[in-house]
Design a protein around this motif. Structure first.
Motif, short mmCIF file in Angstrom:
data_model
loop_
_atom_site.label_atom_id
_atom_site.label_comp_id
_atom_site.label_asym_id
_atom_site.label_seq_id
_atom_site.Cartn_x
_atom_site.Cartn_y
_atom_site.Cartn_z
N VAL A 146 38.71 39.19 23.82
CA VAL A 146 39.23 38.71 25.10
C VAL A 146 40.13 39.76 25.74
N MET A 147 41.03 40.30 24.95
CA MET A 147 41.95 41.29 25.48
C MET A 147 41.22 42.56 25.89
N GLY A 148 40.29 43.01 25.06
CA GLY A 148 39.53 44.22 25.39
C GLY A 148 38.74 44.06 26.67
N TYR A 149 38.11 42.90 26.86
CA TYR A 149 37.35 42.64 28.08
C TYR A 149 38.23 42.77 29.32
N LEU A 150 39.42 42.16 29.28
CA LEU A 150 40.32 42.19 30.44
C LEU A 150 40.86 43.59 30.69
N VAL A 151 41.24 44.29 29.62
CA VAL A 151 41.79 45.64 29.77
C VAL A 151 40.75 46.59 30.36
N ALA A 158 38.00 45.72 32.08
CA ALA A 158 37.65 45.30 33.44
C ALA A 158 38.67 45.79 34.46
N ALA A 159 39.94 45.81 34.07
CA ALA A 159 41.00 46.25 34.99
C ALA A 159 41.30 47.74 34.87
N LYS A 160 40.63 48.41 33.91
CA LYS A 160 40.83 49.85 33.69
C LYS A 160 42.28 50.18 33.36
#
Length: 403
Positions: free
Chosen positions: A135-140, A142-144
């Protein structure tokens, strides 16, 4: 991580306030779980068997304080912080409830294995940290926000240490269990080093109206590289590689020295009137204390578990309590202030760490009393947190914002 206001617009979400951000359920559950599990451990220390958990009570105590208590707070903190870091919605509502349920089920089957096969317990218990990392990796990504990617491999290595502890039980390999637990402690210490470096100086400067010291790139680099080096060396030991004690001890002393110089620049001596500040500085000071004691233990001067408890009680337990006390106010829209008794709670945690580590190293004959008092101090400290924060964490933000 901002602890004052949410980065999301005002809204009126339909889900329960407890499920709006991960810090709410996980801070509450972790604090409650730590008190219950340590009371069970206290009973065991005094000769009363209240539980017959998977792997035995010694394994259960080690494992659950790391992968039950600490992992829940790490997950709750990071899944909350990543929303501020990325500006994207983090886990909430039904998916968050699912993650909470996964954590609870893992705690139950570890405490009451019910003759379930070891591989099933492993799968249930192992799933939590990789989900947090995904979850954290996806958000990080996605937001670069690339600087926050450091937490992803750390979380996955943390899960690897959990896997190794389970394999140690299944194979009857006590050394693998021990080395995996050491790796987990050092990984959490690395996360404290990263997060503490980001926020302690800022919190101190903002609260005391002092200028924030500019980071020194060389010092920050040495601190991070040496802390990562300690983790990698311990990982090598865990998987059966040979690491000279002098090398591990030397890197630990370098990391300790770098952390001492680093925190000396943050103005901790001026924070004595503010428990939420000196609690953070005191907990961070336990990082070099624990690393120095660990390096000394490699020469045979003391037991390694004394150094481990300097890091776990003084560093992990105290910093988590101080951060939870602050985050739980800021993210519920409340003014950040030290609530009555919270200073006592933080002081008890630091006293528990000193008694369980350097004092016990000097006076081993008081082991029984020291164990007992350190457990009682922890339980009282976290009970104070629960008394103050259970209701606010279960209620909507008082400013009407989401979160």
């Amino acid at each position: 991580m901002s602890t004052v206001t949410s980065s999301q617009p005002t809204s009126q979400p339909k889900q329960l306030p407890l499920l709006r951000l991960a810090f709410r359920p996980f801070f509450l559950l972790a604090a409650l779980f730590s008190v219950i599990s340590l009371l069970v451990w206290l009973a065991f220390w005094h000769g009363n068997i209240l539980l017959r958990p998977y792997g035995g009570l010694v394994f259960w105590h080690q494992h659950e304080m790391l992968f039950g208590f600490a992992a829940a707070i790490v997950g709750g903190f990071l899944l909350t912080a990543v929303r501020n870091w990325t500006g994207l919605p983090s886990l909430n509502g039904g998916p968050l409830l699912g993650l909470v349920a996964l954590w609870i089920v893992a705690r139950l089957v570890m405490a009451f294995p019910m003759n379930l096969p070891g591989w099933l317990l492993l799968v249930v218990d192992l799933a939590f940290l990789p989900v947090v990392a995904i979850v954290m990796g996806y958000l990080v990504i996605a937001a670069k926000r690339w600087r926050n990617l450091i937490f992803i491999p750390v979380l996955l290595l943390f899960a690897t240490a959990n896997l190794a502890m389970h394999l140690g039980v299944m194979k009857g390999n006590a050394e693998l269990i021990r080395q995996a637990a050491y790796l987990a402690v050092l990984l959490i210490t690395l996360m404290m080093t990263v997060v503490g470096g980001r926020v302690i100086a800022m919190f101190t400067a903002n609260r005391l109206g002092r200028p924030k010291p500019a980071p020194l790139p060389l010092l920050e680099g040495v601190t991070l590289v040496s802390s990562v080096g300690v983790v990698l060396l311990q990982l090598t030991i865990m998987v059966g590689g040979h690491v000279p004690a002098s090398l591990l001890g030397g890197v630990m002393l370098l990391a300790a020295l770098a952390n001492i110089v680093r925190m000396a620049r943050w103005g901790g001596l001026h924070s004595w009137r503010e428990p939420l500040l000196w609690g953070l500085h005191g907990s961070y000071a336990c990082i070099p204390l624990g690393l120095i004691m660990w390096a000394l233990s490699l020469t045979g001067l003391m037991r390694t578990e004394l150094a481990v408890h300097a890091l776990t009680i003084g560093g992990i337990g105290t910093m988590m309590l101080a951060m939870m006390a602050r985050v739980s106010l800021g993210h519920t829209g409340r003014p950040i202030r030290t609530l009555p008794g919270v200073g006592v709670a933080l002081g008890l945690m630091l006293l528990a760490a000193l008694g369980r580590s350097p004092v016990l190293a000097m006076f081993p004959q008081i082991t029984h009393w020291t164990y007992t008092l350190s457990i009682i101090f922890w339980c009282v400290a976290y009970a104070i947190f629960l008394a103050h924060y259970t209701w606010p964490l279960m209620q909507a933000r008082i400013d009407g914002q989401d979160g």
